[in-house]
Write a protein that holds these residues in place. Structure first.
Motif, mmCIF file in Angstrom:
data_model
loop_
_atom_site.group_PDB
_atom_site.id
_atom_site.type_symbol
_atom_site.label_atom_id
_atom_site.label_comp_id
_atom_site.label_asym_id
_atom_site.label_seq_id
_atom_site.Cartn_x
_atom_site.Cartn_y
_atom_site.Cartn_z
ATOM 1 N N HIS A 153 58.877 -12.550 0.908
ATOM 2 C CA HIS A 153 60.188 -12.720 1.543
ATOM 3 C C HIS A 153 60.486 -14.174 1.908
ATOM 4 C CE1 HIS A 153 57.664 -12.030 5.198
ATOM 5 N NE2 HIS A 153 58.372 -13.057 5.622
ATOM 6 N N ASP A 154 59.461 -15.014 2.006
ATOM 7 C CA ASP A 154 59.697 -16.435 2.280
ATOM 8 C C ASP A 154 60.378 -17.118 1.095
ATOM 9 O OD1 ASP A 154 58.487 -16.507 4.881
ATOM 10 O OD2 ASP A 154 56.531 -16.489 3.907
ATOM 11 N N LEU A 155 60.182 -16.567 -0.092
ATOM 12 C CA LEU A 155 60.771 -17.119 -1.306
ATOM 13 C C LEU A 155 61.995 -16.337 -1.764
ATOM 14 C CD1 LEU A 155 57.377 -17.705 -3.100
ATOM 15 C CD2 LEU A 155 58.785 -19.416 -1.932
ATOM 16 N N ASN A 156 62.100 -15.100 -1.322
ATOM 17 C CA ASN A 156 63.246 -14.251 -1.642
ATOM 18 C C ASN A 156 63.618 -13.482 -0.385
ATOM 19 O OD1 ASN A 156 65.086 -12.359 -2.481
ATOM 20 N ND2 ASN A 156 63.996 -11.807 -4.344
ATOM 21 N N PRO A 157 64.515 -14.055 0.433
ATOM 22 C CA PRO A 157 64.869 -13.441 1.725
ATOM 23 C C PRO A 157 65.501 -12.050 1.620
ATOM 24 C CG PRO A 157 65.636 -15.714 1.607
ATOM 25 C CD PRO A 157 65.156 -15.342 0.241
ATOM 26 N N LEU A 158 65.884 -11.630 0.435
ATOM 27 C CA LEU A 158 66.433 -10.282 0.264
ATOM 28 C C LEU A 158 65.328 -9.226 0.283
ATOM 29 C CD1 LEU A 158 69.105 -10.968 -2.501
ATOM 30 C CD2 LEU A 158 69.436 -10.826 -0.018
ATOM 31 N N LYS A 159 64.100 -9.666 0.196
ATOM 32 C CA LYS A 159 62.946 -8.759 0.203
ATOM 33 C C LYS A 159 62.324 -8.706 1.590
ATOM 34 C CE LYS A 159 62.570 -8.355 -4.414
ATOM 35 N NZ LYS A 159 62.521 -7.128 -5.153
ATOM 36 N N ALA A 160 61.833 -7.539 1.987
ATOM 37 C CA ALA A 160 61.072 -7.405 3.237
ATOM 38 C C ALA A 160 59.582 -7.680 2.979
ATOM 39 C CB ALA A 160 61.246 -6.009 3.821
ATOM 40 N N CYS A 161 59.183 -7.539 1.761
ATOM 41 C CA CYS A 161 57.802 -7.715 1.315
ATOM 42 C C CYS A 161 57.228 -9.045 1.788
ATOM 43 C CB CYS A 161 57.792 -7.625 -0.210
ATOM 44 S SG CYS A 161 56.242 -7.995 -1.011
ATOM 45 N N PRO A 162 56.075 -9.045 2.377
ATOM 46 C CA PRO A 162 55.061 -8.017 2.540
ATOM 47 C C PRO A 162 55.107 -7.296 3.886
ATOM 48 C CG PRO A 162 54.060 -10.098 3.066
ATOM 49 C CD PRO A 162 55.509 -10.375 2.712
ATOM 50 N N CYS A 163 56.204 -7.420 4.601
ATOM 51 C CA CYS A 163 56.432 -6.684 5.854
ATOM 52 C C CYS A 163 55.622 -7.217 7.037
ATOM 53 C CB CYS A 163 56.222 -5.188 5.656
ATOM 54 S SG CYS A 163 57.236 -4.538 4.315
ATOM 55 N N PHE A 164 55.190 -8.463 6.955
ATOM 56 C CA PHE A 164 54.623 -9.174 8.106
ATOM 57 C C PHE A 164 54.830 -10.662 7.861
ATOM 58 C CE2 PHE A 164 51.014 -9.198 5.245
ATOM 59 C CZ PHE A 164 50.320 -10.364 5.523
ATOM 60 N N ASN A 165 54.713 -11.454 8.906
ATOM 61 C CA ASN A 165 54.968 -12.888 8.819
ATOM 62 C C ASN A 165 53.700 -13.610 8.359
ATOM 63 O OD1 ASN A 165 55.452 -15.625 9.253
ATOM 64 N ND2 ASN A 165 56.792 -15.220 10.998
ATOM 65 N N VAL A 166 53.628 -13.835 7.062
ATOM 66 C CA VAL A 166 52.444 -14.444 6.446
ATOM 67 C C VAL A 166 52.208 -15.855 6.965
ATOM 68 C CG1 VAL A 166 51.497 -15.264 4.240
ATOM 69 C CG2 VAL A 166 52.616 -13.024 4.378
ATOM 70 N N THR A 182 48.466 -25.273 -12.618
ATOM 71 C CA THR A 182 48.546 -25.896 -11.308
ATOM 72 C C THR A 182 49.097 -24.852 -10.349
ATOM 73 O OG1 THR A 182 48.927 -28.075 -12.243
ATOM 74 C CG2 THR A 182 49.606 -27.741 -9.960
ATOM 75 N N VAL A 183 48.319 -24.507 -9.340
ATOM 76 C CA VAL A 183 48.711 -23.475 -8.378
ATOM 77 C C VAL A 183 49.112 -24.145 -7.069
ATOM 78 C CG1 VAL A 183 47.907 -21.487 -7.034
ATOM 79 C CG2 VAL A 183 47.241 -21.729 -9.441
ATOM 80 N N SER A 184 50.382 -23.977 -6.690
ATOM 81 C CA SER A 184 50.885 -24.564 -5.447
ATOM 82 C C SER A 184 51.239 -23.511 -4.401
ATOM 83 C CB SER A 184 52.102 -25.442 -5.731
ATOM 84 O OG SER A 184 53.140 -24.669 -6.312
ATOM 85 N N LEU A 185 51.187 -22.228 -4.788
ATOM 86 C CA LEU A 185 51.516 -21.147 -3.866
ATOM 87 C C LEU A 185 50.536 -19.990 -4.011
ATOM 88 C CD1 LEU A 185 55.381 -20.849 -4.442
ATOM 89 C CD2 LEU A 185 54.264 -21.785 -2.411
ATOM 90 N N ILE A 186 50.183 -19.403 -2.885
ATOM 91 C CA ILE A 186 49.489 -18.115 -2.849
ATOM 92 C C ILE A 186 50.490 -17.179 -2.189
ATOM 93 C CG2 ILE A 186 47.542 -16.817 -1.905
ATOM 94 C CD1 ILE A 186 46.072 -19.638 -1.814
ATOM 95 N N ILE A 187 50.991 -16.226 -2.958
ATOM 96 C CA ILE A 187 52.076 -15.360 -2.484
ATOM 97 C C ILE A 187 51.536 -13.976 -2.162
ATOM 98 C CG2 ILE A 187 54.348 -14.406 -2.990
ATOM 99 C CD1 ILE A 187 54.699 -16.689 -5.042
ATOM 100 N N VAL A 188 51.771 -13.540 -0.921
ATOM 101 C CA VAL A 188 51.307 -12.231 -0.464
ATOM 102 C C VAL A 188 52.437 -11.222 -0.607
ATOM 103 C CG1 VAL A 188 50.354 -10.925 1.483
ATOM 104 C CG2 VAL A 188 49.700 -13.323 1.147
#
Length: 139
Positions: A117-130, A3-9
């Motif tokens: 970064h939406d799931l881990n705010p310590l990360k900058a990845c992916p460096c744009f607002n998905v 079951t896929v509930s997220l597409i993470i960039v």
């Protein structure tokens, strides 16, 4: 079937213009003791779509969310200094990323599209607002 509930960039956290491909990420992830590339898809600077891990397998790209997500990584994400987070997507990467996400949303219509970064705010990845860029692709 998962079951896929997220597409993470994600971004690969490499300098702009890096020539890395999915095979390079696969090789690196295997050197860490992983079975294969942790991302399901990789988009190099030329805008190709390269398969990493098969979708039916759990990814290794976002701790706590791998079992219910698809991981998509574009090559880049760092300024020329190799340290500063920056949206380095080429026009080809931007177009391909949108097309791939549109396709994945058709396959997984209830999945939210988010940045790492939406799931881990310590990360900058992916460096744009998905979430802002793909508002029109949300369920």
């Amino acid at each position: 079937m998962r079951t896929v509930s997220l597409i993470i960039v994600h971004c690969s956290a490499n300098k702009a213009g890096s020539a890395l491909r999915a095979v390079d990420i696969d090789r690196y992830h295997r050197s860490l003791g992983w079975n294969c590339c942790g991302y399901h898809y990789v988009i190099p600077t030329d805008g190709a779509i390269e398969t990493g891990r098969p979708e039916e397998l759990t990814g290794a790209h976002c701790k706590g969310h791998n079992s219910h997500s698809i991981g998509v990584c574009y090559i880049g994400g760092l300024d020329a200094d190799g340290k500063t987070p920056k949206d380095t997507r080429t026009e080809a990467q931007k177009a391909t990323l949108r097309k791939l996400i549109e396709h994945l949303r058709q396959r997984y219509p209830k999945a939210l599209v988010v940045g790492h970064h939406d799931l881990n705010p310590l990360k900058a990845c992916p460096c744009f607002n998905v979430t802002a860029e793909y508002t029109d692709l949300q369920p």
